[in-house]
Design a protein around this motif. Structure first.
Motif, mmCIF file in Angstrom:
data_model
loop_
_atom_site.group_PDB
_atom_site.id
_atom_site.type_symbol
_atom_site.label_atom_id
_atom_site.label_comp_id
_atom_site.label_asym_id
_atom_site.label_seq_id
_atom_site.Cartn_x
_atom_site.Cartn_y
_atom_site.Cartn_z
ATOM 1 N N ASP A 156 3.049 1.730 7.811
ATOM 2 C CA ASP A 156 1.776 1.084 7.449
ATOM 3 C C ASP A 156 1.836 -0.123 6.510
ATOM 4 O O ASP A 156 0.970 -0.240 5.623
ATOM 5 C CB ASP A 156 0.870 2.124 6.748
ATOM 6 N N HIS B 99 1.517 4.224 -1.029
ATOM 7 C CA HIS B 99 1.109 5.529 -1.561
ATOM 8 C C HIS B 99 1.759 6.622 -0.710
ATOM 9 O O HIS B 99 2.401 6.330 0.317
ATOM 10 C CB HIS B 99 -0.415 5.646 -1.605
ATOM 11 N N ASP C 106 0.868 -1.204 0.000
ATOM 12 C CA ASP C 106 0.000 0.000 0.000
ATOM 13 C C ASP C 106 0.898 1.245 0.000
ATOM 14 O O ASP C 106 0.725 2.148 0.802
ATOM 15 C CB ASP C 106 -0.894 -0.033 1.248
ATOM 16 N N SER D 146 1.460 6.770 3.034
ATOM 17 C CA SER D 146 2.157 5.759 3.847
ATOM 18 C C SER D 146 3.620 6.144 4.069
ATOM 19 O O SER D 146 4.443 5.279 4.382
ATOM 20 C CB SER D 146 2.128 4.379 3.161
ATOM 21 N N GLU E 107 0.588 -2.916 6.518
ATOM 22 C CA GLU E 107 -0.388 -3.943 6.926
ATOM 23 C C GLU E 107 -0.919 -4.743 5.732
ATOM 24 O O GLU E 107 -1.502 -5.808 5.901
ATOM 25 C CB GLU E 107 -1.546 -3.316 7.701
#
Ligand code: SR1
Ligand code: MG
Length: 394
Positions: free
Chosen positions: A250, A235, A233, A238, A252
């Motif tokens: 992040d 982006h 993720d 993050s 996750e």
């Protein structure tokens, strides 16, 4: 103050987050601590605990058993906290300070206690405010090369690699990406959100079977190619930054997937800035170019140390890099489209106040996204990609 200890999962409050900070030994019992819930993401609670006298701070992140952005009607495994803490620890062994230090984690409480990054700014917000962050692409290029190379079969013993594949099996979070990035935006799905004025553009996208076929192929790569441990993720929301530091947070959504996915997501989120920003575009275009160049140079350097016999075969590295480049462009195209008309939008576009300007920027993202998906195999260099992106930002 009474210090209580949680034994079973329950969402933290500012008070119980303070108790936890003491219980795990970060602050002494009796310290004057303040706590604020500062989470503004889609999924989790984030507490900032500070010791008043020393100013020392920590972050306590807790996964909720549902997606905060939608509410309790969208249940979501708290397993993702274990994945996140494990990924941060593993990434840190490859990139050092480019990720925050984890002080403590507890999978049963879905909690990760980590370094305080509150002196830094979320990259997306900082870029929207016109900051250029000179280190950003050097650091993200390095982060990508190290995390992707050192978790791949090119670097790991096959038994270790398969252990990691098991450890980072992340079906529920992958399903979010499979739906929100690869499927829903390309069909008339309830999760989509867009201005009525874009209906014609969106209908055209849904009717475009060439785009759909190419997205199906990209989704297949995401589903089936367990090449390296992805952040999942990556982006600009993050990433924490200032002019001297970059910290990737992040992970996750981490799982074993195709190398181009993280690269493509990051590039797409820079593309939003190129298209949306009223300011200078060249420094952001430079970040796009430099991310790829640093990634490919660093990855190639690591490759020379690989013990795998095939890495010595002429042309194999070039094949892997070319495939990753084309995938990155295709995945960037999917990200451009899903952040424009899907469930989770980006402030780069949403913060454009003038409606006509905003619609123009969104149409540019949709059209560029389609082009990237369909033409990914014909964009042969990072310079060609920049030329294309420039042509959609005029
Ligand atoms: C329901 S989660 C929506 C989005 O937020 C996360 O940051 C991921 O990008 C996901 O697609
Ligand atoms: Mg996130």
């Amino acid at each position: 103050m009474a210090i209580t200890k949680l034994n079973t999962y329950q969402p933290l409050t500012e008070q119980s987050a303070i108790s936890m900070a003491v219980n795990v030994g970060i602050f002494e019992d009796g310290s004057l601590l303040t706590c604020e819930e500062i989470g503004d993401g889609n999924l989790n609670l984030v507490f900032h605990v500070v010791e008043r006298d020393s100013g020392k701070g920590i972050i306590i992140k807790q996964a909720l058993p549902y997606a905060k952005v939608v509410g309790e009607s969208w249940p979501l495994t708290i397993e993702r906290a274990r994945i996140e803490a494990g990924a941060l620890n593993l990434q840190r062994s490859f990139v050092g300070d480019l990720v925050p230090e984890v002080y403590h984690s507890d999978p049963s409480l879905a909690v990760t206690v980590m370094e305080d990054l509150s002196s830094l700014t979320i990259a997306r917000a900082g870029l929207i405010n016109g900051n250029k962050y000179p280190r950003l692409s050097d650091d993200i290029g390095t982060f990508l090369a190290n995390t992707l190379y050192f978790t791949s079969d090119y670097a790991l013993h096959p038994f270790r690699k398969k252990e990691y594949v098991k450890e980072f099996s992340n079906p529920e979070l992958c399903k979010i990406t499979e739906d929100l990035v690869f499927t829903d935006p390309f069909f008339n799905s309830e999760t989509n959100e867009f201005e009525e004025e874009l209906s014609g553009d969106v209908q055209q996208l849904w009717d475009d079977f060439t785009v759909k076929l190419e997205v199906a192929k990209l989704k297949k790569s995401f589903l089936t190619e367990g090449e390296a441990l992805l952040h999942g993720d990556l982006h600009t929301g993050s990433i924490f930054v200032d002019d001297q530091h970059t910290k990737v947070i992040d992970p996750e959504f981490a799982f074993y997937g195709p190398i181009g996915f993280d690269i493509g997501q990051f590039i797409a989120n820079l593309i939003f800035q190129v298209i949306a920003s009223p300011g200078e575009k060249e420094p952001i275009l430079h970040h796009i170019e430099n991310t790829w160049n640093v990634f490919s140079a660093t990855f190639s350097k690591h490759w020379k140390e690989s013990g795998d016999a095939y890495t010595k075969v002429n042309g194999y590295l070039e094949y892997v890099l070319e495939k990753s480049f084309q995938d990155s462009i295709g995945f960037a195209g999917c990200e451009c489209i899903r952040r424009t008309i899907g469930l989770a939008h980006v402030d780069d576009l949403e913060s454009i106040e003038d409606k006509e300007q905003r619609l123009k920027a969104k149409r540019a993202c949709l059209n560029l996204g389609k082009k990237l998906i369909v033409n990914r195999k014909h964009i042969l260099s990072i310079e060609e990609l920049l030329t294309l992106v420039r042509s959609y930002s005029e």
